[in-house]
Design a protein around this motif. Structure first.
Motif, PDB file in Angstrom:
ATOM      1  N   UNK A   1      40.047  44.935  36.275  1.00 23.54           N
ATOM      2  CA  UNK A   1      40.443  45.923  37.173  1.00 23.54           C
ATOM      3  C   UNK A   1      39.499  46.889  38.016  1.00 23.54           C
ATOM      4  N   UNK A   2      38.313  47.010  37.187  1.00 29.97           N
ATOM      5  CA  UNK A   2      37.315  47.866  37.698  1.00 29.97           C
ATOM      6  C   UNK A   2      37.584  49.411  38.003  1.00 29.97           C
TER       7      UNK A   2
ATOM      8  N   UNK B   1      41.788  35.422  32.917  1.00 30.69           N
ATOM      9  CA  UNK B   1      41.529  34.554  33.857  1.00 30.69           C
ATOM     10  C   UNK B   1      40.218  34.380  34.220  1.00 30.69           C
ATOM     11  N   UNK B   2      39.281  35.473  33.950  1.00 28.21           N
ATOM     12  CA  UNK B   2      37.809  35.582  34.433  1.00 28.21           C
ATOM     13  C   UNK B   2      37.060  34.492  33.486  1.00 28.21           C
TER      14      UNK B   2
ATOM     15  N   UNK C   1      52.660  35.882  36.173  1.00 26.75           N
ATOM     16  CA  UNK C   1      51.654  35.366  35.586  1.00 26.75           C
ATOM     17  C   UNK C   1      51.955  35.431  34.216  1.00 26.75           C
ATOM     18  N   UNK C   2      51.104  34.443  33.340  1.00 22.81           N
ATOM     19  CA  UNK C   2      51.320  34.478  31.900  1.00 22.81           C
ATOM     20  C   UNK C   2      50.056  33.913  31.401  1.00 22.81           C
TER      21      UNK C   2
ATOM     22  N   UNK D   1      49.491  44.469  30.820  1.00 27.25           N
ATOM     23  CA  UNK D   1      48.165  44.002  31.225  1.00 27.25           C
ATOM     24  C   UNK D   1      48.054  42.935  32.149  1.00 27.25           C
ATOM     25  N   UNK D   2      48.973  41.993  31.952  1.00 31.62           N
ATOM     26  CA  UNK D   2      49.218  40.900  32.975  1.00 31.62           C
ATOM     27  C   UNK D   2      49.756  41.289  34.287  1.00 31.62           C
ATOM     28  N   UNK D   3      50.431  42.342  34.254  1.00 31.83           N
ATOM     29  CA  UNK D   3      50.935  43.084  35.621  1.00 31.83           C
ATOM     30  C   UNK D   3      49.737  43.579  36.185  1.00 31.83           C
ATOM     31  N   UNK D   4      48.867  44.418  35.365  1.00 31.50           N
ATOM     32  CA  UNK D   4      47.788  45.260  35.973  1.00 31.50           C
ATOM     33  C   UNK D   4      46.652  44.456  36.366  1.00 31.50           C
ATOM     34  N   UNK D   5      46.597  42.974  35.961  1.00 35.21           N
ATOM     35  CA  UNK D   5      45.295  41.860  36.367  1.00 35.21           C
ATOM     36  C   UNK D   5      45.981  41.741  37.844  1.00 35.21           C
TER      37      UNK D   5
END
Length: 338
Positions: free
Chosen positions: A173-174, A109-110, A320-321, A140-144
């Motif tokens: 996610x820093x 997304x960035x 999210x997708x 990964x989508x959930x984490x973002x």
């Protein structure tokens, strides 16, 4: 969230080498009937096969040929003037030699991307760990969408495979420290290559902080504070409580590690060792994502957790997708309480 324009939807699927049947072909056919059809095709060509990421890190040759052939078929069905650029690109592809390695580029997304070098074969070198599975994309989508869980914390990933989930978390996610772990030598070698490919440098020991190498304009200017990256060989059966304690994870994640009763049993045994943290410090938060291929294996995992007193709850599905463009797989994320 409004659906992105058609060329961008083609781009995301193509760069990540998703299945061709997941592409919005019917919509493309509809659009090609208009006078601007040729311009649309040229736009799609430049956003896919001629995109700088594809030129530098291309998906498999066969995949690119199939995609371009399909694109040409759609164009020819409109009886429009031939587009030289399509045929020139095909000629180049037909002259290209097949490779056993390929790349997948997942757009974040960035605006940055996770680039992975993968094996073309599903099972390579005696392991399934050399390709990216859907549960890793899902996690990964959930984490973002839940970056605060990882921000400024030490994250341990179990069974990292070739690194997709961890690299996506490191880029968005820093985390303070990210420990990638696996036990297969081929996988660890590929994992290290993918970490480097994405502009990070891993360190062998937790001695000092190592900054990420510059990745030119691809590196986000705001991302100058890079996490410390560690790649650890971790065998669930033989790892000691002390080794786990030395890593001091605040958060533990794993994707697609619940698919075989033997592996599941080793995983639960290791989670028990982690519960030794209770005495010394706050136990880590644990999140495990997996595709339910066999309901019996899933029930066995839940029963195994219950037996040793590890609590669990299902994390609600997210909308999210960024990465999953095919039919949503049957992926579940569990939070475990050790």
């Amino acid at each position: 969230m409004a659906e992105p324009e058609l060329p961008v939807r083609f781009q995301r699927r193509f760069l990540a080498a998703r299945q061709l049947r997941s592409f919005p072909w019917p919509e493309l056919e509809q659009n090609l009937r208009t006078s601007a059809g040729s311009a649309l095709l040229v736009d799609i060509l430049h956003k896919t096969l001629l995109h700088p990421l594809c030129v530098k890190y291309p998906p498999a040759t066969k995949y690119r040929r199939c995609f371009l052939t399909e694109l040409i078929k759609k164009h020819e069905s409109t009886a429009a003037e031939p587009l030289d650029e399509l045929y020139d690109t095909l000629a180049d592809l037909l002259n290209e030699e097949e490779s056993t390695r390929c790349y997948k580029n997942y757009l974040l997304p960035t605006g940055d991307a996770v680039t992975l070098s993968e094996s073309v074969a599903i099972i390579s070198g005696g392991t399934t760990g050399l390709i990216t599975w859907d549960a890793a994309l899902h996690l990964a989508e959930w984490a973002v969408g839940n970056a605060a869980i990882f921000s400024n914390r030490t994250v341990l990933e179990l069974g990292s495979g070739i690194g997709f989930t961890g690299i996506a978390i490191c880029k968005t996610c820093n985390p303070k420290t990210y420990v990638f772990s696996d036990c297969h030598p081929c996988v660890l070698k590929q994992l290290a290559e993918n970490i480097r490919l994405n502009g990070f440098i891993s360190e062998p020991k937790t001695t000092h902080r190592i900054q990420a190498e510059s990745r030119g304009q691809e590196a986000e200017a705001t991302n100058s504070l890079q996490p410390k990256i560690i790649v650890a060989e971790l065998d669930w059966g033989s790892v000691t409580e002390k080794q786990l304690l030395d890593l001091q994870p605040d958060v533990i994640v794993a994707a697609d590690v619940v698919y075989d009763p033997e592996i599941t049993s080793a995983l639960i045994g290791m989670l028990q060792k982690l519960s030794a943290f209770r005495a010394a410090r706050k136990p880590p938060e644990v999140y495990i994502a997996f595709t339910i291929r066999n309901p019996d294996t899933y029930r066995l995992f839940q029963a195994g957790l219950d037996k040793v007193g590890i609590g669990w709850q299902i994390i609600p599905a997210h909308s999210n997708s960024f990465f999953l463009y095919d039919v949503q797989p049957n992926v579940t994320i569990l939070q475990l309480f050790i």
